[in-house]
Design a protein around this motif. Sequence first.
Motif, PDB file in Angstrom:
ATOM      1  N   GLY A   1       0.811  -1.212   0.000  1.00 53.90           N
ATOM      2  CA  GLY A   1       0.000   0.000   0.000  1.00 53.90           C
ATOM      3  C   GLY A   1       0.841   1.258   0.000  1.00 53.90           C
TER       4      GLY A   1
ATOM      5  N   MET B   1       2.057   1.875  -3.481  1.00 55.58           N
ATOM      6  CA  MET B   1       0.947   2.345  -4.316  1.00 55.58           C
ATOM      7  C   MET B   1       0.730   3.845  -4.086  1.00 55.58           C
ATOM      8  N   GLN B   2       0.812   4.271  -2.813  1.00 52.99           N
ATOM      9  CA  GLN B   2       0.632   5.690  -2.527  1.00 52.99           C
ATOM     10  C   GLN B   2       1.771   6.519  -3.094  1.00 52.99           C
TER      11      GLN B   2
ATOM     12  N   ALA C   1       1.192   6.944  -6.783  1.00 55.09           N
ATOM     13  CA  ALA C   1       0.021   7.789  -7.017  1.00 55.09           C
ATOM     14  C   ALA C   1       0.298   9.236  -6.620  1.00 55.09           C
TER      15      ALA C   1
ATOM     16  N   GLY D   1       3.477  -3.147  -5.732  1.00 54.41           N
ATOM     17  CA  GLY D   1       2.812  -1.869  -5.548  1.00 54.41           C
ATOM     18  C   GLY D   1       2.799  -0.984  -6.779  1.00 54.41           C
TER      19      GLY D   1
ATOM     20  N   ALA E   1      -0.420   0.042  -8.957  1.00 50.66           N
ATOM     21  CA  ALA E   1      -0.783   1.460  -9.001  1.00 50.66           C
ATOM     22  C   ALA E   1      -0.736   2.009 -10.418  1.00 50.66           C
TER      23      ALA E   1
ATOM     24  N   ALA F   1      -3.855   0.726 -12.110  1.00 49.32           N
ATOM     25  CA  ALA F   1      -5.087   1.110 -11.416  1.00 49.32           C
ATOM     26  C   ALA F   1      -5.351   2.604 -11.532  1.00 49.32           C
ATOM     27  N   ILE F   2      -4.298   3.409 -11.575  1.00 48.63           N
ATOM     28  CA  ILE F   2      -4.485   4.864 -11.703  1.00 48.63           C
ATOM     29  C   ILE F   2      -5.215   5.198 -13.000  1.00 48.63           C
TER      30      ILE F   2
ATOM     31  N   THR G   1      -6.040   8.318  -8.932  1.00 49.07           N
ATOM     32  CA  THR G   1      -5.055   8.251  -7.854  1.00 49.07           C
ATOM     33  C   THR G   1      -5.683   8.160  -6.465  1.00 49.07           C
TER      34      THR G   1
ATOM     35  N   TRP H   1      -8.067   6.468  -5.071  1.00 46.69           N
ATOM     36  CA  TRP H   1      -8.312   5.141  -4.496  1.00 46.69           C
ATOM     37  C   TRP H   1      -7.021   4.461  -4.061  1.00 46.69           C
ATOM     38  N   MET H   2      -5.888   4.870  -4.610  1.00 47.81           N
ATOM     39  CA  MET H   2      -4.606   4.321  -4.155  1.00 47.81           C
ATOM     40  C   MET H   2      -4.302   4.776  -2.732  1.00 47.81           C
TER      41      MET H   2
ATOM     42  N   ASN I   1      -4.014   2.427   0.665  1.00 53.25           N
ATOM     43  CA  ASN I   1      -2.877   2.461   1.581  1.00 53.25           C
ATOM     44  C   ASN I   1      -3.343   2.672   3.019  1.00 53.25           C
TER      45      ASN I   1
END
Length: 447
Positions: free
Chosen positions: A23, A26-27, A30, A154, A158, A161-162, A167, A169-170, A174
Motif C-alpha cells: 500500500g 501504491m501511494q 500515485a 505496488g 498502481a 489502477a491509476i 489516484t 483510491w490508491m 494504503n
Amino acid sequence: MFSSLRVRNYRLYFSGQVVSTIGTWMQRIAQDWLVFELSGNSPIALGIAVALQFLPTALLSLWAGVLADRMDKRRLLTAIQSGMAVQALVLGLLTVSGLVTIWQVYVLCAVLGTLSALDVPARQSFVEEMVGRRHLGPSVALNGAVFNMARIVGPALAGFAITWVGTGWMFLANAASTLAVIAGLLMMDPDKLFRGPKVVSAGGSPLREGLAYVRARPDLVTVMAVVFFVSTFGITFFASLAVVAGNVFGTQADGYGLLSTLLAVGTFAGSVMAIRRNTKGRPRLRVLLTATFGLGALEFIAAFMPTYLSFGIALIPLGFATMTFMNTANTMVQTAVSPEMRGRVMGLYVLMLLGGNPLGGLMVGWMAETFGGRSPFYIGGVISALAAVVCAVVLLRRGGMTWRARPFTGFRILRGRPSPTPTCAGDASRRVVSPKPERALPSRQAS
C-alpha cells in the motif's frame, strides 16, 4: 535463512509489513503522479513535493533516535502508523471528491514526512528487539526483501489502477493496508521482546552521547559518509523515474509504474541474495564500496539507453546494486552498535540516508529542467562512483586499515560512553568484549 520467522512477534510484524508496504508503494506512485498532473508535468513541482516529504527527516531524525531509545518502541510505532493511516485517508478523500489542490498535497507530504522521520529509527531499532541479536542479520535482509517485493507489486498495481480508477483510491487502499501493521503490533506479546538495558545518561545530552559513540568508530563514520553521498545524489529514483517516464519517453502512469517495477525486480533479487549472504557472516566494508561503485557505473550507463525498453532493462542490474548497497550498509550499522545506543545511531543513519533527499529532490528537478530528463542519472552515477573511490583511497591510507576490511563486532561502553578504541574481528591488539547471552526481559524493564 528464514529462522527469524519462527519468532511469533516478528512473524506478526512481518505479515503486517507484507500488506502495508504494498500500500505504501501504491501511494508513492500515485502521489508522484498526482503532483505531476496538478502541476502540468513540472519536474520542479515534483522536486518540491519530494523535498517537503523528506525535509522533516533532516530536522527530526536525530531526536527521533533519542525518542526510540527512551520510549516503548512497540507503542511508539503503533501511534506513528495510526497517524500515517489518517494522512493517507485524508489525501484519498480529497482526491476522490475532486477537491484536491497542489498546496494540499504539499501539506500532506510534509505531514507524512514528519511521521516517517519518527517511524524509521524506531522501526529499524525494533528489529533486534523482536528477534534478538542472533537473528538480526537475516531479519534485516528479510525486511529488505519484503520492501522490494512490495516495490514490484505496488507500482505495478498502481500504474495500471491509476488509469482505471484514479489516484485517490490508491491513497484509500494504503490507509486500509496500514491497519495490518497496527494489528500486528497490538497482537505482539511484550514479555517476549528482547529488551535492551534501560538507557541511563552519563550526565550529558543523550544526543551528544550518540554522536560521540559514532565518532569513536572510523569504520562507522565511513559508512555514514558513503550513505549520505549515494542517497543524496545517486538514489534519486523517487523523482527522476517519473521525469524520465513522462518527459523523455512520453509515457503515462502505467509506463512510470512499469519502470518502477523493473527497478524493483533488481532490488528484490539483491535482497534475496542479501538474505543468503547475511546468514554466512557479517557484511564487509569491501562489499559496500564495491556495490557503491557498481551502482554509480550502472546508473551512468542506464542514463544513455536509447529506448524505453532498453532503459527499463538497464534498471534491473541497477536495482540489484542499489539493494546490495543499502542492505550492506544497514546491516553493518545495526550489527555494530550496542542495544542501548541503537535508536540514536539509527537516527543518525536515517539522517544520512534520507536527510539529503530534500536537496536531492530539488536538484533532480533543476537538473531535469536545465540539462534534460536523463541528467539526474548520469550526474548521480558519477558522484556515487567517485564516493566509492574516494572512500577506498582514504581507507587504504589509514593506519591499521586495509582494503580487506574486517567485519564489525561492536565496541565497549564505559559508564554510558563509547570506548575511544574501536574493536574489529581478528585484531589481536584490540580487546573484543563478547556480548552477554541475550534473554527476553519483562516489559516493565523497558525504558
